[in-house]
Design an enzyme around this catalytic site. Structure first.
Site, PDB file in Angstrom:
ATOM      1  CE  LYS A   1      -8.113  -1.474 -42.141  1.00  6.98           C
ATOM      2  NZ  LYS A   1      -7.774  -0.539 -43.171  1.00  6.98           N
TER       3      LYS A   1
ATOM      4  NE  ARG B   1      -4.807   3.428 -40.548  1.00  6.51           N
ATOM      5  CZ  ARG B   1      -6.078   3.012 -40.471  1.00  6.51           C
ATOM      6  NH1 ARG B   1      -6.535   2.429 -39.405  1.00  6.51           N
ATOM      7  NH2 ARG B   1      -6.874   3.182 -41.499  1.00  6.51           N
TER       8      ARG B   1
ATOM      9  NE  ARG C   1     -15.402   1.877 -46.522  1.00  6.59           N
ATOM     10  CZ  ARG C   1     -14.161   1.563 -46.188  1.00  6.59           C
ATOM     11  NH1 ARG C   1     -13.863   0.333 -45.825  1.00  6.59           N
ATOM     12  NH2 ARG C   1     -13.210   2.477 -46.238  1.00  6.59           N
TER      13      ARG C   1
ATOM     14  NE  ARG D   1     -14.827   5.482 -43.187  1.00  3.58           N
ATOM     15  CZ  ARG D   1     -13.798   4.650 -43.068  1.00  3.58           C
ATOM     16  NH1 ARG D   1     -14.006   3.363 -42.862  1.00  3.58           N
ATOM     17  NH2 ARG D   1     -12.569   5.096 -43.152  1.00  3.58           N
TER      18      ARG D   1
ATOM     19  NE  ARG E   1      -9.012   6.562 -45.638  1.00  3.77           N
ATOM     20  CZ  ARG E   1     -10.196   6.000 -45.906  1.00  3.77           C
ATOM     21  NH1 ARG E   1     -10.951   6.475 -46.881  1.00  3.77           N
ATOM     22  NH2 ARG E   1     -10.594   4.969 -45.204  1.00  3.77           N
TER      23      ARG E   1
END
Ligand code: AMP
Length: 215
Positions: free
Chosen positions: A13, A88, A127, A160, A171
């Protein structure tokens, strides 16, 4: 242009949002980035959000809706917006109908990034995100020129706290249960465009751009 981009954690995203706003000059509004900025700044909102984010859970709707409403009422959103990571939940989607009406900018399209599950863990654990400007890198697929340093602004790249395999599982579960009703809500309005995001960045953006070009 008033658009939403949706997809599970690691679906790309943020990367796609970056390319979209570059081309279409609309503000990129990421609730994840906004929460992280509050967390790094140790604001009261950041301290509240951290309790949920570090466990991979969603921040409560009332807090999130208030934050997004304030942001949408800022003048740059009068020319449109790209929302990334919001709504969400169904409650957030319904609240957004009123917020969008206030600035006369109803949602025109929902870009739904679909990724095979196996790819997500690899994407999320590798990431790295710039603490300062939010640019996204990947230690293998898109490494920065200097390890740990943002190519764009020289800020520090961080892993993160919720980008772990364990948090990913939480998640994803939350994504399916809470976010599917949001997709159903927009599908009924004929606004959802599914994009196969298990492909190279350029190919994914090409397909998104085709959809946006028709709006
Ligand atoms: P993201 O960067 O979009 O993956 O978001 C990171 C985390 O921030 C999520 O796992 C949630 O804990 C929180 N978050 C971001 N957007 C929302 C939202 N719309 N509603 C509730 N929590 C959110």
């Amino acid at each position: 242009m008033n658009i939403l981009i949706m997809g599970a954690a690691g679906s790309g995203k943020g990367t796609m949002a970056h390319l979209i706003v570059q081309k279409y000059s609309i503000p990129h509004i990421s609730t994840g980035n906004m929460f992280r900025a509050h967390m790094y700044g140790n604001t009261p909102l950041g301290l509240e959000a951290r309790k949920y984010i570090d466990e991979g859970r969603l921040v409560p709707d009332d807090v999130t809706i208030r934050m997004i409403q304030e942001r949408l009422l800022e003048p740059d959103c009068l020319k449109g917006y790209l929302l990334d990571g919001y709504p969400r939940t169904l409650v957030q989607a319904e609240a957004f109908e009123d917020i969008a009406a206030q600035i006369d900018r109803p949602v025109q399209a929902v870009i739904n990034l679909k990724v095979q599950l196996d790819d997500l863990a690899e994407r999320v654990t590798g990431r790295r995100v710039c603490e300062k400007c939010g640019s996204i890198f990947h230690i293998k697929a898109q490494p920065p020129k200097v390890s740990g340093v943002c190519d764009v602004c020289g800020g520090e790249l961080v892993h993160r706290s919720d980008d772990t395999v364990q948090q990913l599982a939480v998640r994803l579960k939350e994504h399916v249960t809470m976010t599917q009703p949001v997709l159903d809500f927009y599908s009924k309005k004929g606004l959802v465009f599914d994009i196969n995001a298990s492909r190279p960045i350029d190919d994914v953006f090409h397909d998104i751009d085709k959809v946006l070009g028709q709006l």
